[in-house]
Design a protein around this motif. Structure first.
Motif, short mmCIF file in Angstrom:
data_model
loop_
_atom_site.label_atom_id
_atom_site.label_comp_id
_atom_site.label_asym_id
_atom_site.label_seq_id
_atom_site.Cartn_x
_atom_site.Cartn_y
_atom_site.Cartn_z
N GLY A 129 0.86 -1.13 -0.17
CA GLY A 129 -0.04 0.17 -0.01
C GLY A 129 0.64 1.37 -0.07
N ASP A 130 2.02 1.30 0.52
CA ASP A 130 2.73 2.24 0.70
C ASP A 130 4.15 2.15 -0.37
OD1 ASP A 130 1.53 3.68 2.70
OD2 ASP A 130 2.30 2.12 4.27
N ASN A 131 3.92 1.51 -1.28
CA ASN A 131 5.02 1.18 -2.34
C ASN A 131 5.57 2.55 -2.73
OD1 ASN A 131 6.66 -0.65 -3.81
ND2 ASN A 131 5.69 0.26 -5.78
N GLU A 132 4.91 3.57 -3.23
CA GLU A 132 5.20 4.67 -3.97
C GLU A 132 6.17 5.33 -2.78
OE1 GLU A 132 4.50 5.72 -7.45
OE2 GLU A 132 4.39 3.62 -6.64
N ARG A 133 5.69 5.60 -1.53
CA ARG A 133 6.39 6.23 -0.66
C ARG A 133 7.76 5.60 -0.33
NH1 ARG A 133 4.34 6.80 5.66
NH2 ARG A 133 6.15 7.63 6.59
N ILE A 134 7.56 4.35 -0.46
CA ILE A 134 8.90 3.49 -0.01
C ILE A 134 9.72 3.83 -1.10
CG2 ILE A 134 9.85 1.12 0.44
CD1 ILE A 134 7.24 0.34 1.79
N ARG A 135 9.43 3.85 -2.24
CA ARG A 135 10.25 3.79 -3.48
C ARG A 135 10.78 5.44 -3.29
NH1 ARG A 135 7.19 5.25 -8.13
NH2 ARG A 135 7.31 7.29 -7.02
N ASP A 136 10.43 6.45 -3.06
CA ASP A 136 10.76 7.83 -3.01
C ASP A 136 11.84 7.98 -1.98
OD1 ASP A 136 9.04 8.43 -5.10
OD2 ASP A 136 7.55 9.41 -3.99
N GLU A 137 11.53 7.06 -0.74
CA GLU A 137 12.48 7.38 0.37
C GLU A 137 13.79 6.62 0.27
OE1 GLU A 137 13.73 8.58 4.31
OE2 GLU A 137 11.93 9.08 2.84
N LEU A 138 13.42 5.39 -0.73
CA LEU A 138 14.71 4.53 -0.91
C LEU A 138 15.70 5.30 -1.90
CD1 LEU A 138 13.42 1.07 -1.02
CD2 LEU A 138 15.01 1.96 0.54
N GLN A 139 14.98 6.06 -2.59
CA GLN A 139 15.85 6.78 -4.00
C GLN A 139 16.29 7.96 -3.26
OE1 GLN A 139 13.31 7.46 -7.48
NE2 GLN A 139 13.92 5.54 -8.11
N ALA A 140 15.87 8.55 -2.07
CA ALA A 140 16.44 9.73 -1.55
C ALA A 140 17.57 9.39 -0.82
CB ALA A 140 15.35 10.50 -0.52
N VAL A 141 17.62 8.05 -0.13
CA VAL A 141 18.65 7.52 0.54
C VAL A 141 19.88 7.27 -0.45
CG1 VAL A 141 19.36 5.51 1.93
CG2 VAL A 141 17.31 6.38 2.59
N VAL A 142 19.41 6.52 -1.53
CA VAL A 142 20.48 6.14 -2.41
C VAL A 142 21.23 7.53 -3.10
CG1 VAL A 142 21.02 5.36 -4.74
CG2 VAL A 142 19.64 3.97 -3.36
N TYR A 143 20.64 8.45 -3.24
CA TYR A 143 21.16 9.67 -3.71
C TYR A 143 21.91 10.53 -2.66
CZ TYR A 143 19.05 9.82 -8.28
OH TYR A 143 18.53 9.16 -9.38
N GLY A 144 21.52 10.31 -1.33
CA GLY A 144 22.42 10.74 -0.23
C GLY A 144 23.34 10.14 0.08
N ILE A 145 23.46 8.75 -0.14
CA ILE A 145 24.69 7.92 -0.07
C ILE A 145 25.65 8.30 -1.09
CG2 ILE A 145 25.66 5.75 -0.09
CD1 ILE A 145 23.25 4.52 1.02
N TRP A 146 25.19 8.51 -2.37
CA TRP A 146 26.04 8.70 -3.38
C TRP A 146 26.73 10.31 -3.34
CZ3 TRP A 146 29.15 6.62 -6.32
CH2 TRP A 146 29.59 7.27 -7.70
N ASP A 147 25.81 11.02 -2.60
CA ASP A 147 26.32 12.52 -2.34
C ASP A 147 27.58 12.39 -1.25
OD1 ASP A 147 26.44 15.27 -2.25
OD2 ASP A 147 25.14 15.36 -0.60
N TYR A 148 27.24 11.42 -0.44
CA TYR A 148 28.29 11.35 0.76
C TYR A 148 29.66 10.76 0.04
CZ TYR A 148 30.12 9.76 5.16
OH TYR A 148 30.83 9.29 6.43
N LEU A 149 29.60 9.80 -0.87
CA LEU A 149 30.47 9.29 -1.44
C LEU A 149 31.30 10.30 -2.19
CD1 LEU A 149 29.23 5.92 -2.47
CD2 LEU A 149 31.53 6.11 -1.35
N LYS A 150 30.51 11.06 -3.13
CA LYS A 150 31.13 12.14 -4.10
C LYS A 150 31.61 13.31 -3.29
CE LYS A 150 31.17 12.05 -8.07
NZ LYS A 150 32.50 11.83 -8.87
N ASN A 151 30.85 13.77 -2.33
CA ASN A 151 31.22 15.14 -2.13
C ASN A 151 31.65 15.41 -0.56
OD1 ASN A 151 30.32 16.14 -4.39
ND2 ASN A 151 28.24 16.07 -4.17
#
Length: 740
Positions: free
Chosen positions: A244-266
């Motif tokens: 039921g919350d699949n869309e919310r979960i996807r958005d949060e997970l992508q935010a985490v991935v981009y946050g990890i990538w930002d942490y790695l890169k910057n």
């Protein structure tokens, strides 16, 4: 908009590995199958859309001789040949070709099942919308298989199911919570990076998570060289409704991935200037949702106790692997693992709905408690459950049986079909009355009877207890090891019984001795251990740690032999993924060892009847060295002529070798060396004349079917091994013969 009706013997909803194997399994039994998948590619979580590696009973090498056979085994071996680099798009192709190779399967991609019809408590049809083509398709079948993962078909049909975690009191499971709740394992989105060869800037999106404000940098492992499933812990949604919350979960997970990538890169903490983001998932990989209730609910006790089910149809070996509901934000470790001592069995009664009579289930939605689900959920295990369901649906239909009747009244029909398909099932002896080979006398031009590995490749200090698994048939009357001894000492050696044929750990002490060894190099020392088990079995020989002794290692090991080193894990290692007191060492290698006297471990009789995979021994015929017997033969002779219509040859694809589709583990061989490369089959008629039956060249597969153009009356059958794919001896697991 078009409206279509499709009629078939079986409708499989879900095109992940469970659905693929269910469809192929049924199709090979002669059933017509509609395979309905709501994505544009097959493979589910293993596909290029999600990219989760295909784990299974091998448990990343914790379990031994455990790789799946049957359809999943075929996919592993074919992918190893076509796709040794682990390209996810090539894996998609392996799956698509496997389905398209079956003429009885009609594949419907991009087709999302949304409604169904029932009558008298049974499903009569399911209806889906095919995106892109604007078709509404209704699928009619006498039976259905819900392999959808989320279990929508069963839910719409009113099948009983569970979500969340049962209370500890319900099944007396120590890993269940005291109070039940609706928490589940969460979903995951993965990402891949590559080196661009020059600096690449990354400007994070506004929604990227600042992970420095979370526990992620301190509690999880972030590395520049990590990719894909190394980030399995990017998980969230376990405290929500995963569907039921699949869309919310996807958005949060992508935010985490981009946050990890930002942490790695910057962040300035990593050498990542030249790295760029190559791929990020858009479809969350779900782990858990509905679990249907069958006639048996698999529990923690069944898994850890390796319960012996009469209606076993598959096995697993992955740990009970549970994750904190908070996922990536949890302060505790990302997972905890409890490994059974070896592979465990899964019964047919867990693969159908107990209240919808024509509904089979396979994959992560089978009848299991939340705790037991923690091990059955991995994809190679889901795949073998799918194959079992596909075969079962066809066998039940052919004999006019319901799923329950097949499991409880006529299971011998299922057992024979599983064996004939070379499915992943343990501890089942071939007593199929249709197998003509069981009435034959089997002989071989040579048999490897004196197990020995004598050429040294180096030494290993005996700094810790070292165990060798040694198959014994019919008895062990001593053995020798090649050692270097720095100063005279007494070496203690023990013999243990692992107690179960699929286990490889020392459990029960059977015999022990202390051997006085003088100082010197390259000394063969005699170890007077003895054992005569009631049936062929594995012995675990333990060389106790001795600082004065080094054992000589070899570049190879004989089939059925593996080596384990003892360790004392730190307390904080308990319940981690690789937690074991005995760890596998000398992979694809071994010790210099000689077994006293002759052994029947590799006798020709192993190739008829018996087991078709390691179980209390390697369960195969093995010839003498090809240098001595360059084209070894295996003969089956009948006392009276038989009518022959089909021959099935099963070869050794080395199920100890761990093959993962995205290659978390790399295997050095694109084709497994233990497989015969070239062989010929001949049959002898009543007059004594030999004539060809089949000829195979450039083989890379385990199971080969030879269907004769027309039946023949024969008195003998001969397999001649012309070449292997690199092994020094010919291996044959099984030869089976059937009437037309």
């Amino acid at each position: 908009m078009q409206q279509l009706d499709v009629h078939s013997d079986l409708t499989v909803v879900g095109g992940g590995l469970a659905g693929i194997c269910a469809a192929i399994g049924a199709a090979r039994q002669g059933s017509t199958v509609a395979l309905v998948q709501n994505r544009p590619v097959l493979g589910g979580n293993s596909s290029s859309e999600v990219r989760v590696w295909v784990c299974g009973a091998t448990a990343h090498g914790v379990q031994h001789f455990a790789r799946e056979t049957g359809i999943m085994g075929e996919l592993f071996v074919e992918n190893q040949y076509r796709n040794p680099e682990g390209n996810p798009y090539y894996w998609d192709l392996v799956l698509l070709e496997a389905v398209r190779a079956e003429p009885n399967i009609t594949l419907f991609l991009n087709t999302d099942v949304r409604t169904l019809a029932t009558a008298d408590g049974e499903i009569t049809s399911v209806t889906g919308w095919q995106m892109g083509s604007e078709k509404e398709i209704t699928f009619h079948s006498p039976v259905f298989a819900d392999c959808s993962g989320d279990g929508l078909v069963g839910h719409l049909a009113g099948a009983e199911y569970r979500t969340g975690r049962e209370p500890r009191s319900e099944y007396d499971e120590s890993w269940a919570p005291e109070i039940p709740d609706q928490n589940t394992l969460g979903s995951t989105i993965l990402f891949y990076t590559k080196d661009a060869g020059e600096p690449v800037r990354f400007v994070p999106p506004s929604f990227a998570k600042d992970i420095t404000e979370t526990a992620i940098p301190d509690r999880r492992v972030i590395r520049t060289e990590a990719n894909g499933c190394s980030y399995w812990w990017i998980e969230w949604g376990g405290e929500l409704d995963v569907v039921g919350d699949n869309e919310r979960i996807r958005d949060e997970l992508q935010a985490v991935v981009y946050g990890i990538w930002d942490y790695l890169k910057n962040s300035g903490r990593f050498d990542a200037d030249n790295l760029t983001l190559e791929w990020i998932g858009a479809v969350p990989g779900k782990r858990e949702y509905r679990r249907f209730v069958g006639d048996h609910v698999l529990t923690q006790h069944d898994v850890l106790g390796q319960a012996e089910f009469e209606d076993r149809v598959a096995f697993g070996g992955w740990s009970i692997d549970l994750h904190p509901p908070g996922g990536v934000y949890a302060s505790e470790r990302g997972s905890k693992h409890w490994h059974p001592d070896g592979n465990y069995h899964i019964p047919l009664r867990s693969l159908y709905s107990r209240n919808v009579p024509n509904l089979w289930v396979a994959g992560r939605n089978i009848s299991a408690s939340h705790v037991a689900f923690g091990t059955t959920r991995v994809m190679a295990t889901c795949a073998v459950l799918g194959e079992a369901v596909g075969i079962a649906s066809a066998v039940a239909a052919r004999n006019g049986l319901t799923p329950r009747q097949l499991a409880t009244e006529r299971f011998e029909l299922m057992r024979n079909a599983l064996r004939r398909a070379d499915a992943s099932v343990l501890g089942v002896v071939d007593d199929d009355p249709d197998n003509l080979a069981l009435a034959a006398t089997v002989t071989a031009s040579s048999t490897y009877r004196r197990p020995a590995v004598e050429v040294s490749a180096g030494t290993m200090p005996l700094a810790t207890d070292l165990a060798m698994v040694l198959p014994v048939d019919p008895a062990l009357d001593g053995l020798e090891f090649l050692v270097d001894v720095r100063e005279a000492t007494s070496l203690t050696v023990e013999l243990h019984d692992p107690l179960k044929p699929q286990n490889y750990l020392p459990v029960e002490l059977v015999d022990s001795c202390s051997v006085d060894v003088p100082a010197g190099e390259k000394r063969w020392i005699q170890v007077p251990l003895s054992w005569r088990p009631e049936v062929p079995a594995n012995a675990v020989i333990v060389l106790k740690a001795n600082p004065s002794v080094s054992v000589h290692t070899a570049e190879t090991a004989l089939p059925g032999m593996i080596y384990l080193a003892h360790r004392d894990p730190a307390p904080d290692e308990q319940y981690t993924e690789q937690f074991r007191e005995w760890k596998h060492v000398l992979r694809r290698a071994g010790l210099c060892v000689r077994v006293t006297g002759e052994s029947s471990v590799y006798s020709a009789e192993k190739a008829i009847g018996g087991h078709a995979r390691p179980y209390g021994g390697p369960q195969m015929w093995m010839s003498e060295d090809l240098a001595w017997d360059p084209e070894p033969t295996l003969d089956l002779t009948w006392p009276d002529p038989v009518e022959l219509g089909e021959v099935v040859v099963i070869l050794d694809d080395d199920v100890e070798e761990d093959l993962i589709n995205l290659h978390h583990h790399r295997s050095p061989n694109e084709i497994l060396p233990t497989l015969l490369r070239d062989y010929d089959l001949e049959a002898r008629d009543a007059s004594g004349n030999w004539a060809p039956v089949g000829s195979v060249r450039a083989n890379r597969r385990r199971r080969i079917n030879h269907v004769l153009d027309e039946p023949r009356s024969v008195s003998a059958l001969r397999l001649t091994a012309r070449a292997t794919n690199g092994a020094p001896r010919a291996h044959v697991v099984s030869v089976r013969a059937y009437r037309p």
